[in-house]
Scaffold this active site. Structure first.
Site, PDB file in Angstrom:
ATOM      1  N   ASP A   1      12.028 -36.068   3.041  1.00  0.00           N
ATOM      2  CA  ASP A   1      13.335 -35.538   3.404  1.00  0.00           C
ATOM      3  C   ASP A   1      14.167 -36.626   4.069  1.00  0.00           C
ATOM      4  O   ASP A   1      13.627 -37.512   4.745  1.00  0.00           O
ATOM      5  CB  ASP A   1      13.183 -34.371   4.387  1.00  0.00           C
ATOM      6  CG  ASP A   1      12.493 -33.160   3.775  1.00  0.00           C
ATOM      7  OD1 ASP A   1      12.418 -33.084   2.535  1.00  0.00           O
ATOM      8  OD2 ASP A   1      12.031 -32.300   4.549  1.00  0.00           O
ATOM      9  N   ARG A   2      15.467 -36.538   3.910  1.00  0.00           N
ATOM     10  CA  ARG A   2      16.351 -37.577   4.466  1.00  0.00           C
ATOM     11  C   ARG A   2      16.106 -37.846   5.960  1.00  0.00           C
ATOM     12  O   ARG A   2      16.058 -39.003   6.377  1.00  0.00           O
ATOM     13  CB  ARG A   2      17.811 -37.193   4.219  1.00  0.00           C
ATOM     14  CG  ARG A   2      18.783 -38.226   4.779  1.00  0.00           C
ATOM     15  CD  ARG A   2      20.186 -37.999   4.287  1.00  0.00           C
ATOM     16  NE  ARG A   2      21.079 -39.055   4.800  1.00  0.00           N
ATOM     17  CZ  ARG A   2      22.228 -39.407   4.239  1.00  0.00           C
ATOM     18  NH1 ARG A   2      22.651 -38.797   3.157  1.00  0.00           N
ATOM     19  NH2 ARG A   2      22.963 -40.369   4.765  1.00  0.00           N
TER      20      ARG A   2
END
Length: 221
Positions: free
Chosen positions: A52-53
């Site tokens: 995930d970012r």
């Protein structure tokens, strides 16, 4: 922290992704790790898995089609081992255990939730955890935890730990204490990768421990 190549040869790359950098291109148009690495190598790369970012840590990329096929097969067979370190707000049910839930992703909100196993859209999620240490900070228990994923579901660690009563420190999506925003970084880090080299067939193992943000509460411990 910038991205950094931990290992590179003719078949694969192991890279540290900084928090806040997308693994691959998204609608924001911000520079993503895959594009940066392809510019570095001068040719397309195989994306084996993602983070995930907001999450930082180690990722492996394939430099050839044969390597991509081999590493993807390891992923599918559960032979590519991924371990995480995280700081949780609160305590999990036991010092060491397994969380088994059924998750469903909401495509509209890009959030996942725990649902009944009878839900036709539900996917089984399994993770193993061990609490390494706990401390008190501002009258709140913080748990330093190692996690190994058995499945790879959308926001899996974030959803399961929150559902287990101990959401991740700094998680703006699943921890109510941090949903008002701010610049805190989520305390979730992919610190270890282990697999088999796609050409030599020799085992490889890389580690990169987190030390910023909430992880500083446990530095050197």
């Amino acid at each position: 922290m910038d991205w950094k190549i931990i290992f590179e040869d003719e078949a694969m790359l192991v890279v540290r992704k900084p928090q806040g950098m997308p693994t691959q291109a998204d609608k924001t148009g911000d520079l993503d790790l895959l594009s940066a690495l392809q510019q570095h190598c001068g040719h397309p790369l195989g994306l084996i898995h993602r983070l995930d970012r907001p999450v930082g840590g180690l990722l492996v990329f394939a430099k050839t089609k044969n390597a991509e096929t081999a590493l993807a097969k390891q992923m599918q067979q559960g032979l590519l081992e991924k371990r995480y370190r995280t700081v949780l707000c609160g305590r999990l049910p036991q010092e060491k255990g397994t969380l088994i839930d059924y998750l469903k992703k909401n495509m509209r909100t890009n959030l996942s939730e725990v649902v009944s196993s009878k839900d036709k859209m539900a996917k089984k999620a399994v993770l193993h955890y061990e609490v390494l240490q706990t401390v008190m900070e501002e009258d709140e228990v913080l748990s330093y935890v190692e996690i190994q994923l058995e499945t790879g579901r959308h926001h899996q660690i974030r959803v399961q730990t929150a559902h287990g009563g101990a959401p991740i420190w700094g998680d703006k999506k699943y921890n109510p204490l941090f949903q008002r925003g701010g610049r805190t970084e989520i305390a979730l880090w992919s610190y270890a990768l282990k697999g088999v080299h796609p050409i030599t067939k020799k085992p490889w193992h890389f580690e990169d421990f987190p030390w910023e943000g909430a992880f500083q509460f446990f530095a050197g411990k």
